[in-house]
Design a protein around this motif. Structure first.
Motif, PDB file in Angstrom:
ATOM      1  N   GLN A 109       5.203  14.287  61.647  1.00 27.46           N
ATOM      2  CA  GLN A 109       3.765  13.919  61.480  1.00 27.46           C
ATOM      3  C   GLN A 109       3.293  13.072  62.342  1.00 27.46           C
ATOM      4  O   GLN A 109       2.140  12.939  63.030  1.00 27.46           O
ATOM      5  CB  GLN A 109       3.224  13.938  60.101  1.00 27.46           C
ATOM      6  CG  GLN A 109       3.464  15.136  59.368  1.00 27.46           C
ATOM      7  CD  GLN A 109       3.090  15.009  57.873  1.00 27.46           C
ATOM      8  OE1 GLN A 109       3.699  13.884  57.354  1.00 27.46           O
ATOM      9  NE2 GLN A 109       2.734  16.102  56.983  1.00 27.46           N
ATOM     10  N   MET A 117       2.864  13.978  66.184  1.00 33.48           N
ATOM     11  CA  MET A 117       1.880  15.175  66.366  1.00 33.48           C
ATOM     12  C   MET A 117       0.555  14.525  66.101  1.00 33.48           C
ATOM     13  O   MET A 117      -0.277  15.299  66.740  1.00 33.48           O
ATOM     14  CB  MET A 117       2.074  16.261  65.372  1.00 33.48           C
ATOM     15  CG  MET A 117       3.460  16.990  65.661  1.00 33.48           C
ATOM     16  SD  MET A 117       3.849  18.227  64.466  1.00 33.48           S
ATOM     17  CE  MET A 117       2.481  19.504  64.612  1.00 33.48           C
ATOM     18  N   ILE A 157      -2.803  15.928  68.571  1.00 33.85           N
ATOM     19  CA  ILE A 157      -3.702  17.035  67.980  1.00 33.85           C
ATOM     20  C   ILE A 157      -5.045  16.383  67.744  1.00 33.85           C
ATOM     21  O   ILE A 157      -6.147  16.877  68.041  1.00 33.85           O
ATOM     22  CB  ILE A 157      -3.176  17.559  66.576  1.00 33.85           C
ATOM     23  CG1 ILE A 157      -1.991  18.297  67.216  1.00 33.85           C
ATOM     24  CG2 ILE A 157      -4.167  18.047  65.862  1.00 33.85           C
ATOM     25  CD1 ILE A 157      -0.934  18.488  65.823  1.00 33.85           C
ATOM     26  N   GLN A 158      -5.141  15.055  67.251  1.00 29.08           N
ATOM     27  CA  GLN A 158      -6.424  14.479  66.829  1.00 29.08           C
ATOM     28  C   GLN A 158      -7.226  14.203  68.108  1.00 29.08           C
ATOM     29  O   GLN A 158      -8.319  14.056  68.128  1.00 29.08           O
ATOM     30  CB  GLN A 158      -6.309  13.447  65.746  1.00 29.08           C
ATOM     31  CG  GLN A 158      -5.892  13.998  64.512  1.00 29.08           C
ATOM     32  CD  GLN A 158      -5.508  12.926  63.466  1.00 29.08           C
ATOM     33  OE1 GLN A 158      -5.883  11.802  63.391  1.00 29.08           O
ATOM     34  NE2 GLN A 158      -4.699  13.479  62.179  1.00 29.08           N
ATOM     35  N   LYS A 203      -6.727  17.047  70.920  1.00 32.95           N
ATOM     36  CA  LYS A 203      -7.234  18.141  70.610  1.00 32.95           C
ATOM     37  C   LYS A 203      -6.216  19.539  71.025  1.00 32.95           C
ATOM     38  O   LYS A 203      -6.593  20.493  71.655  1.00 32.95           O
ATOM     39  CB  LYS A 203      -8.692  18.738  71.028  1.00 32.95           C
ATOM     40  CG  LYS A 203      -9.818  17.564  70.960  1.00 32.95           C
ATOM     41  CD  LYS A 203      -9.914  17.268  69.247  1.00 32.95           C
ATOM     42  CE  LYS A 203     -10.869  16.084  69.238  1.00 32.95           C
ATOM     43  NZ  LYS A 203     -10.810  15.645  67.552  1.00 32.95           N
ATOM     44  N   HIS A 204      -4.970  18.781  71.274  1.00 36.07           N
ATOM     45  CA  HIS A 204      -4.091  19.952  71.913  1.00 36.07           C
ATOM     46  C   HIS A 204      -3.599  20.865  70.737  1.00 36.07           C
ATOM     47  O   HIS A 204      -3.718  20.644  69.601  1.00 36.07           O
ATOM     48  CB  HIS A 204      -2.695  19.312  72.196  1.00 36.07           C
ATOM     49  CG  HIS A 204      -2.784  18.808  73.581  1.00 36.07           C
ATOM     50  ND1 HIS A 204      -1.840  17.969  74.198  1.00 36.07           N
ATOM     51  CD2 HIS A 204      -3.887  18.685  74.414  1.00 36.07           C
ATOM     52  CE1 HIS A 204      -2.520  17.541  75.368  1.00 36.07           C
ATOM     53  NE2 HIS A 204      -3.641  17.702  75.421  1.00 36.07           N
ATOM     54  N   ASN A 205      -3.179  22.071  70.931  1.00 42.65           N
ATOM     55  CA  ASN A 205      -2.779  23.207  69.975  1.00 42.65           C
ATOM     56  C   ASN A 205      -1.561  22.605  69.147  1.00 42.65           C
ATOM     57  O   ASN A 205      -0.607  22.124  69.511  1.00 42.65           O
ATOM     58  CB  ASN A 205      -2.402  24.418  70.913  1.00 42.65           C
ATOM     59  CG  ASN A 205      -1.807  25.687  69.900  1.00 42.65           C
ATOM     60  OD1 ASN A 205      -0.492  25.641  69.645  1.00 42.65           O
ATOM     61  ND2 ASN A 205      -2.795  26.454  69.337  1.00 42.65           N
ATOM     62  N   ALA A 206      -1.838  22.877  67.734  1.00 44.03           N
ATOM     63  CA  ALA A 206      -0.775  22.286  66.702  1.00 44.03           C
ATOM     64  C   ALA A 206       0.622  22.961  66.976  1.00 44.03           C
ATOM     65  O   ALA A 206       1.415  22.130  66.984  1.00 44.03           O
ATOM     66  CB  ALA A 206      -1.307  22.628  65.540  1.00 44.03           C
ATOM     67  N   GLN A 207       0.696  24.366  67.415  1.00 44.27           N
ATOM     68  CA  GLN A 207       2.185  24.620  67.385  1.00 44.27           C
ATOM     69  C   GLN A 207       2.849  24.294  68.687  1.00 44.27           C
ATOM     70  O   GLN A 207       3.878  23.916  68.762  1.00 44.27           O
ATOM     71  CB  GLN A 207       2.008  26.230  67.605  1.00 44.27           C
ATOM     72  CG  GLN A 207       3.291  26.621  67.456  1.00 44.27           C
ATOM     73  CD  GLN A 207       4.230  26.266  66.251  1.00 44.27           C
ATOM     74  OE1 GLN A 207       3.692  26.306  65.283  1.00 44.27           O
ATOM     75  NE2 GLN A 207       5.514  26.489  66.824  1.00 44.27           N
ATOM     76  N   VAL A 246       2.176  21.372  70.065  1.00 45.32           N
ATOM     77  CA  VAL A 246       2.493  20.060  69.647  1.00 45.32           C
ATOM     78  C   VAL A 246       3.589  19.661  69.069  1.00 45.32           C
ATOM     79  O   VAL A 246       4.541  18.901  69.393  1.00 45.32           O
ATOM     80  CB  VAL A 246       1.197  19.299  69.367  1.00 45.32           C
ATOM     81  CG1 VAL A 246       1.711  17.750  68.855  1.00 45.32           C
ATOM     82  CG2 VAL A 246       0.124  19.100  70.167  1.00 45.32           C
ATOM     83  N   ARG A 247       3.833  20.623  68.135  1.00 46.38           N
ATOM     84  CA  ARG A 247       4.839  20.818  67.113  1.00 46.38           C
ATOM     85  C   ARG A 247       6.251  20.937  68.188  1.00 46.38           C
ATOM     86  O   ARG A 247       7.342  20.079  67.850  1.00 46.38           O
ATOM     87  CB  ARG A 247       4.858  21.709  66.092  1.00 46.38           C
ATOM     88  CG  ARG A 247       5.986  21.719  65.034  1.00 46.38           C
ATOM     89  CD  ARG A 247       6.016  22.957  64.115  1.00 46.38           C
ATOM     90  NE  ARG A 247       7.285  22.904  63.378  1.00 46.38           N
ATOM     91  CZ  ARG A 247       7.044  21.942  62.115  1.00 46.38           C
ATOM     92  NH1 ARG A 247       6.277  21.336  61.796  1.00 46.38           N
ATOM     93  NH2 ARG A 247       8.509  22.236  61.233  1.00 46.38           N
TER      94      ARG A 247
END
Length: 249
Positions: free
Chosen positions: A105, A108, A112-113, A116-120, A122-123
């Motif tokens: 977390q 990531m 993301i915040q 604004k990249h895609n969460a998946q 970024v994971r």
């Protein structure tokens, strides 16, 4: 890796005051893309302030800083600074990890915040980066469960998650026990070998001798001397640098 092309970082005659205290007094420096630049000097010589000026954390009073295509001293708002922070990540002496969030977390959050990249995506990137800093399997650990060296490597992975072109390291081994220093330096060594532009404020002279393309010595807010490690450490010209090296080598 120094070349004669346009430098990726160009600092020209910058001054920084805190109230009546002059911290930087006309510092200039050029750093080429792919270089490892080490900034050394006594405590209070302006090294960390200089680093913070490079990514707009600290505004300058006078002079210019160009990083890539950004004229840093002209960026005023946080909105204007976001693209710069995407290009220039910073790793601090204190790890600044969120203790209530897992390792994954922590890594990531910013992509993301802020980006604004895609969460998946970024994971997946975060998992790859943990492998890169040799922390696979620690995704769900909390910072308090890690050693200082491990936390600092998470902080480096977090910086890399922003996909920067440049990483600034502010005395990242200063708070670590000696046996943990090497594991962090090894990660930086790998990044340098891959061609990442790295700027380090450091007390690790042997590392600077081995890895740096350029070494800069500041004292009293002035850039006293610069050079390639091969001559910088063995043939210092300025008496202040000679005195400093005699105490730390």
């Amino acid at each position: 890796m120094t070349t004669s092309s346009t430098p990726i970082i160009k600092v020209a005659d910058i001054y920084k005051n805190y109230g009546s205290v002059a911290v930087l007094k006309g510092i200039s420096m050029d750093i080429q893309k792919g270089d490892v630049a080490c900034i050394i000097g006594p405590s209070g010589s302006g090294k960390s302030t200089l680093l913070r000026c490079l990514n707009g954390l600290v505004p300058v009073n006078h002079g210019s800083i160009r990083v890539g295509n950004f004229q840093v001293e002209k960026l005023r708002s946080e909105k204007e600074l976001v693209p710069l922070r995407h290009q220039v990540s910073m790793v601090f002496q204190q790890y600044n990890l969120f203790p209530h969030k897992t390792v994954l977390q922590n890594i990531m959050m910013a992509p993301i915040q802020v980006l604004k990249h895609n969460a998946q995506e970024v994971r997946e990137r975060a998992v790859r980066l943990l492998a890169k800093v040799q922390l696979s399997g620690k995704e769900n650990a909390y910072p308090g469960e890690l050693s200082g060296g491990q936390q600092q490597r998470v902080a480096i992975a977090r910086a890399l998650a922003m996909q920067p072109e440049i990483i600034l390291f502010d005395e990242v081994t200063a708070a670590l026990d000696p046996e943990m220093v090497q594991e962090v330096l090894n990660v930086i060594r790998d990044l340098a070998a891959e061609g990442m532009t790295c700027v380090l404020v450091t007390h690790e002279m042997r590392f600077a001798q081995e890895v740096a393309d350029q070494v800069f010595f500041t004292d009293g807010g002035i850039m006293v001397e610069r050079g390639e490690p091969s001559t910088f450490f063995s043939q210092p010209r300025d008496p202040r640098l000679k005195s400093f090296l005699s105490k730390v080598l």
